[in-house]
Structure formats: C-alpha cells, structure tokens
Design an enzyme around this catalytic site. Structure first.
Site, PDB file in Angstrom:
ATOM      1  N   SER A 224       1.158  -1.033  -0.260  1.00 39.26           N
ATOM      2  CA  SER A 224      -0.425  -0.258   0.309  1.00 39.26           C
ATOM      3  C   SER A 224       1.141   1.101   0.016  1.00 39.26           C
ATOM      4  CB  SER A 224      -0.598   0.065   1.540  1.00 39.26           C
ATOM      5  OG  SER A 224      -1.503   1.556   1.290  1.00 39.26           O
TER       6      SER A 224
ATOM      7  N   HIS B  80      -0.741  -1.347  -4.229  1.00 42.33           N
ATOM      8  CA  HIS B  80      -2.811  -0.579  -3.693  1.00 42.33           C
ATOM      9  C   HIS B  80      -2.516   0.537  -3.229  1.00 42.33           C
ATOM     10  CE1 HIS B  80      -5.872  -1.843  -0.894  1.00 42.33           C
ATOM     11  NE2 HIS B  80      -5.947  -1.280   0.141  1.00 42.33           N
TER      12      HIS B  80
ATOM     13  N   ASP C 197      -4.995   3.347  -1.845  1.00 43.98           N
ATOM     14  CA  ASP C 197      -5.905   3.781  -0.942  1.00 43.98           C
ATOM     15  C   ASP C 197      -6.236   5.325  -1.059  1.00 43.98           C
ATOM     16  OD1 ASP C 197      -3.979   1.785   1.511  1.00 43.98           O
ATOM     17  OD2 ASP C 197      -6.093   1.437   1.195  1.00 43.98           O
TER      18      ASP C 197
ATOM     19  N   MET D 126      -8.930   7.991   0.132  1.00 42.36           N
ATOM     20  CA  MET D 126      -9.721   8.935   0.893  1.00 42.36           C
ATOM     21  C   MET D 126      -9.781  10.378   1.207  1.00 42.36           C
ATOM     22  SD  MET D 126      -7.016   7.332   4.397  1.00 42.36           S
ATOM     23  CE  MET D 126      -6.157   5.599   4.243  1.00 42.36           C
TER      24      MET D 126
ATOM     25  N   HIS E 169      -8.405   1.138  -4.125  1.00 44.21           N
ATOM     26  CA  HIS E 169      -8.955   0.460  -2.650  1.00 44.21           C
ATOM     27  C   HIS E 169      -9.692   2.780  -2.330  1.00 44.21           C
ATOM     28  CE1 HIS E 169      -9.709   0.138   1.799  1.00 44.21           C
ATOM     29  NE2 HIS E 169     -10.688   0.040   1.225  1.00 44.21           N
TER      30      HIS E 169
ATOM     31  N   MET F 191     -11.573   4.860   0.368  1.00 46.15           N
ATOM     32  CA  MET F 191     -12.885   5.172   0.808  1.00 46.15           C
ATOM     33  C   MET F 191     -13.428   6.216   1.052  1.00 46.15           C
ATOM     34  SD  MET F 191      -9.537   3.400   3.542  1.00 46.15           S
ATOM     35  CE  MET F 191      -7.904   3.545   1.357  1.00 46.15           C
TER      36      MET F 191
ATOM     37  N   MET G 121     -11.753  -5.908   5.584  1.00 45.03           N
ATOM     38  CA  MET G 121     -10.895  -4.733   6.590  1.00 45.03           C
ATOM     39  C   MET G 121     -10.305  -5.088   7.303  1.00 45.03           C
ATOM     40  SD  MET G 121     -10.007  -2.136   4.775  1.00 45.03           S
ATOM     41  CE  MET G 121      -9.053  -1.347   6.097  1.00 45.03           C
TER      42      MET G 121
ATOM     43  N   GLY H  44      -2.877   3.660   7.721  1.00 43.52           N
ATOM     44  CA  GLY H  44      -1.636   2.283   8.014  1.00 43.52           C
ATOM     45  C   GLY H  44      -1.054   2.206   9.382  1.00 43.52           C
TER      46      GLY H  44
ATOM     47  N   ASP I  20      -7.028  -6.150   4.292  1.00 43.50           N
ATOM     48  CA  ASP I  20      -6.182  -5.206   4.243  1.00 43.50           C
ATOM     49  C   ASP I  20      -6.098  -4.588   5.526  1.00 43.50           C
ATOM     50  OD1 ASP I  20      -6.868  -1.773   2.666  1.00 43.50           O
ATOM     51  OD2 ASP I  20      -4.870  -2.452   3.380  1.00 43.50           O
TER      52      ASP I  20
END
Ligand code: DX5
Ligand code: ZN
Length: 219
Positions: free
Chosen positions: A9, A34, A36, A38, A67, A69, A141, A148, A180
């Site tokens: 990630s 990966h 992330d 957000m 991913h 979020m 999750m 992280g 994850d």
C-alpha cells in the site's frame, strides 16, 4: 493452492521518492500496487486522488489495485478507472442500499475495470453475499479504514472463513479475497491459512531496508 499475491500500500511509501519506492517493491516481486484513496468524509483522513494515480499508474507493471474509502463511489468510479485503476474496490458502507451497490459494480465493469467491495470491521460479511455473483474481489478490512500502521484485528479472519464457506457451498467462482490492515509476517500467515488470496501491506513493507525479504515472508 495458488501463490499468495502481495499488494504493497503506497499510503506508507515515502512521497519524497515515491517512484523509487514503487520500483523497489516491483523489483522485490510485488504483483499488485495498492492505492488508498481517502476523502476525509467516509474516513477521518485525507490521502490522495486521481492526479496522483494518473501519474503513477503507468510507471510500473504491477496491477493498480485501487481502494476508494470515499463517499459517493458511483460519482467518482469512472474518474479513477480513467486515471488507471484496474481493480476498483469501493465500500459497502458508502452505499445507501443494495440497489446502489449493484449500480456501482455495473458502472465499474462498464468502465472496463474489475469490481471489488470492501467491508469495515463492524459490517457482517453476509451483507455482501448478494453481490458475489457480480463481484471480482472482496476486500476484508482487518483494521478500521483510514490509517496505515494499525494493529491487526484477528477476529476478521472469521469473516474470511465464513466467506470462503459461503462461496464453496454456493459455488461462487472467480472471486478474489483480499485482506487489508496490520499485515506482517505473522498475521499474513494467519490470513493465508484462513484462505486469503491477496495480502495488502503498507507499514510492514515500506520504510525498511529488507523489502524483498519482507515481501517473500508474506507468501
Ligand atoms: C487503511 C488502508 C490500508 C493501510 C494498510 O485504511 O486501507 O491499506 O494502508 O497499511 P498497514 O499495512 O500499515 O496496516
Ligand atoms: Zn487499503
């Protein structure tokens, strides 16, 4: 038993030398990257968005495992796929109802990417069973999404087992199971034994000198 896929990630990468970090995990054998996303609304943190993905998506040959979020995944899915997402995983909890979940999955497929759904720790895995015949991936999750470096939540392995059992009984094929959050050598082994196909790891991989050994230790 297929070889476990490792998805570092980049949330834990050093953005002062992001391309070097990406190159190092690719050289060390990582198959996916990966990413992330957000939005500071669906989760209490803001990371990065389409411009960063666009800049790195084609700088390597790993699979761009994105991913999101974020709230309103239906609105943003096409932009992330256009920016380079090959797998786009959104959150069940970001949708108002099952109808919206199916709309997001269909939109991701129409835009040419694989569709994944993710569930937060408090969401029962059975909530996503209705979508399994349409999905390419389920992301369990094992931490509360947003940051992280958190500790692994071992109870989440029960969800993996429940999902695997359901898929077996109902002959659901070709759905990848990814986990994850808090993945390291020890927790990665537990996750593999539970039946996970893909391990996401951020702080266990980035920021260390022995990246290859760490990635190898996850298989
Ligand atoms: C958390 C992210 C995870 C996180 C993993 O919201 O979805 O991908 O970056 O980081 P570690 O492996 O350090 O828990
Ligand atoms: Zn993630």
């Amino acid at each position: 038993m297929n070889k476990t896929i490792v998805a570092p990630s980049i949330l834990s990468a050093n953005f002062n030398h992001l391309f070097a970090d990406i190159e190092s995990v690719e050289k060390a054998g990582a198959e996916w990257l990966h990413f992330d996303v957000m939005d500071g609304h669906f989760v209490p943190n803001i990371s990065f968005g389409q411009p960063v993905l666009k800049n790195i998506a084609h700088s390597h040959h790993m699979v761009n495992d994105v991913h999101i979020m974020i709230s309103d995944p239906y609105k943003y899915a096409p932009e992330f796929i256009k920016a380079g997402a090959e797998i786009l995983t959104f959150h069940y909890e970001a949708c108002r109802d099952d109808k919206e979940v199916f709309r997001v999955i269909d939109l991701i497929h129409e835009c040419g990417a694989k569709a994944g759904i993710s569930v937060k720790p408090d969401t029962p895995i059975s909530k996503i069973f209705p979508f399994l015949y349409s999905l390419d991936l389920v992301l369990v999750m094992s931490v509360e999404p947003g940051f992280g470096g958190q500790s692994f939540m071992p109870d989440m392995l029960n969800k993996v087992v429940e999902l695997k059992d359901y898929m077996q009984i109902n002959e659901v094929k070709n759905v990848i199971i990814e986990i994850d959050g808090g993945i390291n050598k020890e927790t990665g082994k537990l996750a593999r034994l539970a039946g996970v196909d893909v391990l996401v790891a951020g702080s266990y991989i980035f920021g260390h000198d022995d990246i290859k050994e760490r990635i190898d230790s996850l298989r």
